[in-house]
Design an enzyme around this catalytic site. Structure first.
Site, PDB file in Angstrom:
ATOM      1  N   ASP A  72       0.609  -1.316   0.133  1.00 44.63           N
ATOM      2  CA  ASP A  72      -0.147  -0.110  -0.067  1.00 44.63           C
ATOM      3  C   ASP A  72       0.819   1.258   0.112  1.00 44.63           C
ATOM      4  O   ASP A  72       2.107   1.155   0.301  1.00 44.63           O
ATOM      5  CB  ASP A  72      -0.923  -0.098   1.112  1.00 44.63           C
ATOM      6  CG  ASP A  72      -0.337  -0.312   2.539  1.00 44.63           C
ATOM      7  OD1 ASP A  72       0.852  -0.487   2.630  1.00 44.63           O
ATOM      8  OD2 ASP A  72      -0.950  -0.717   3.647  1.00 44.63           O
ATOM      9  N   ASP A 141      -7.495  -3.315  14.270  1.00 40.25           N
ATOM     10  CA  ASP A 141      -8.837  -3.790  13.878  1.00 40.25           C
ATOM     11  C   ASP A 141      -9.003  -4.882  13.236  1.00 40.25           C
ATOM     12  O   ASP A 141     -10.008  -5.403  12.608  1.00 40.25           O
ATOM     13  CB  ASP A 141      -9.627  -2.641  13.363  1.00 40.25           C
ATOM     14  CG  ASP A 141      -9.142  -2.027  12.055  1.00 40.25           C
ATOM     15  OD1 ASP A 141      -8.083  -2.625  11.799  1.00 40.25           O
ATOM     16  OD2 ASP A 141      -9.640  -1.036  11.779  1.00 40.25           O
ATOM     17  N   HIS A 143      -7.348  -5.456  10.146  1.00 41.20           N
ATOM     18  CA  HIS A 143      -7.039  -5.242   8.771  1.00 41.20           C
ATOM     19  C   HIS A 143      -5.669  -5.356   8.202  1.00 41.20           C
ATOM     20  O   HIS A 143      -4.657  -5.377   8.752  1.00 41.20           O
ATOM     21  CB  HIS A 143      -7.403  -3.409   8.518  1.00 41.20           C
ATOM     22  CG  HIS A 143      -6.271  -2.661   8.773  1.00 41.20           C
ATOM     23  ND1 HIS A 143      -6.412  -1.651   9.786  1.00 41.20           N
ATOM     24  CD2 HIS A 143      -5.022  -2.299   8.146  1.00 41.20           C
ATOM     25  CE1 HIS A 143      -5.396  -0.750   9.862  1.00 41.20           C
ATOM     26  NE2 HIS A 143      -4.404  -1.296   9.105  1.00 41.20           N
ATOM     27  N   GLU A 148      -9.754  -2.179   5.509  1.00 39.94           N
ATOM     28  CA  GLU A 148     -10.288  -1.780   6.592  1.00 39.94           C
ATOM     29  C   GLU A 148     -11.608  -2.685   6.951  1.00 39.94           C
ATOM     30  O   GLU A 148     -11.903  -3.418   5.920  1.00 39.94           O
ATOM     31  CB  GLU A 148     -10.630  -0.275   6.776  1.00 39.94           C
ATOM     32  CG  GLU A 148      -9.381   0.774   6.537  1.00 39.94           C
ATOM     33  CD  GLU A 148      -8.775   0.744   7.879  1.00 39.94           C
ATOM     34  OE1 GLU A 148      -8.706  -0.185   8.819  1.00 39.94           O
ATOM     35  OE2 GLU A 148      -8.292   1.823   8.022  1.00 39.94           O
TER      36      GLU A 148
END
Ligand code: GLP
Length: 263
Positions: A72, A141, A143, A148
């Site tokens: 990314d 979380d 991801h 996400e």
């Protein structure tokens, strides 16, 4: 899925680096048949990169015929920006090994046409024959890359808006200032990652424990994109004791027992 639980983040880094070296050397890459590696940023893989540099300098591995694809990149950060993932990769890894620049692929966060940039990235991965080993970290979380919660488990490379929790977590790299963190990024999709022949996710620290619990003991769900690894034929979660600390004791015992003699 394999879950490999090591004592601490240093032993995670060493194991990860040894495994990467083993996979590259075992493959015997050449110019015509390169080994294709997917790579992450973040604080978790830093130890692995440091170990890989050591192993390279000790003559144990060459990256000359290794092709890389990063997961990314933030949208709107120049490659020279110290918090861009371009900068991170050159500073912490590429500048210290013998990789050829033409073999490095990182999404262009400055592109004006991000749909085209993402399409081309997917095509380049496809043209080379896919990724052999995709390495990743995981967000608090759950991801992977910037996929996400509620990202499609079939998603491909695309633009994503970051959640407040990710922006807050990543603000530690931006002088703790939330307003400096880009709100969007280009990221490979969950499907892009799981297309790889093998996926290895690194997780260290107690803040990753809830995500690992959900991914390993919960069901497969877009709420925690890491959980998709349950259906990957060659998925590895490599973690330290702290990141494994929310797992049931029986789960921990099972994986410690079954992995005790494995590489
Ligand atoms: C960012 C990256 C992820 C990374 C995560 C965790 O959100 N896009 O690829 O896994 O941070 O980072 P860290 O390893 O610093 O906890």
């Amino acid at each position: 899925m394999r879950v490999i639980i090591k004592q601490d983040k240093q032993t995670v880094a060493e194991w990860a680096a040894q495994y990467v070296v083993y996979k590259i050397n075992h493959f015997r890459p050449s110019a015509k048949k390169p080994f294709v590696l997917g790579l992450p940023t973040g604080s978790t893989p830093l130890g692995m990169y440091a170990e890989l540099i050591k192993l390279h300098k000790a003559g144990k591995v060459s990256f000359e015929n290794v092709v890389t694809f990063n997961m990314d990149e933030y949208l709107g950060l120049e490659p020279t920006h110290p918090q861009s993932y371009h900068y991170f990769m050159f500073e912490n890894f590429f500048n210290h090994i013998d990789i050829q620049h033409k073999n490095i692929h990182i999404l262009d966060g400055m592109t004006k046409d991000y749909a085209k940039e993402c399409r081309n990235y997917e095509q380049t991965i496809k043209d080379i024959g896919g990724v052999h080993l995709f390495i990743g970290g995981v967000g608090e979380d759950g991801h992977i890359a910037f996929n996400e919660p509620f990202s499609s488990l079939e998603s491909r490379t695309r633009i994503k808006t970051l959640t407040d929790s990710t922006i807050k977590a990543n603000s530690r790299f931006f002088d703790g200032d939330i307003s400096k963190v880009p709100i969007q990024a280009l990221t490979v999709g969950v499907g892009t990652i799981t297309d790889a022949q093998e996926v290895m996710i690194l997780a260290t620290g107690a803040n990753k424990a809830p995500a690992l619990k959900q991914a390993i003991e919960g069901g497969i769900s877009h709420v925690c994109t890491l959980s998709v690894l349950q259906r990957h034929p060659h998925g590895i979660i490599l973690c330290d004791r702290d990141a494994a600390s929310a797992l049931e004791q029986a789960t921990i015992d099972y994986f410690l027992e079954i992995e005790k003699n494995n590489f």
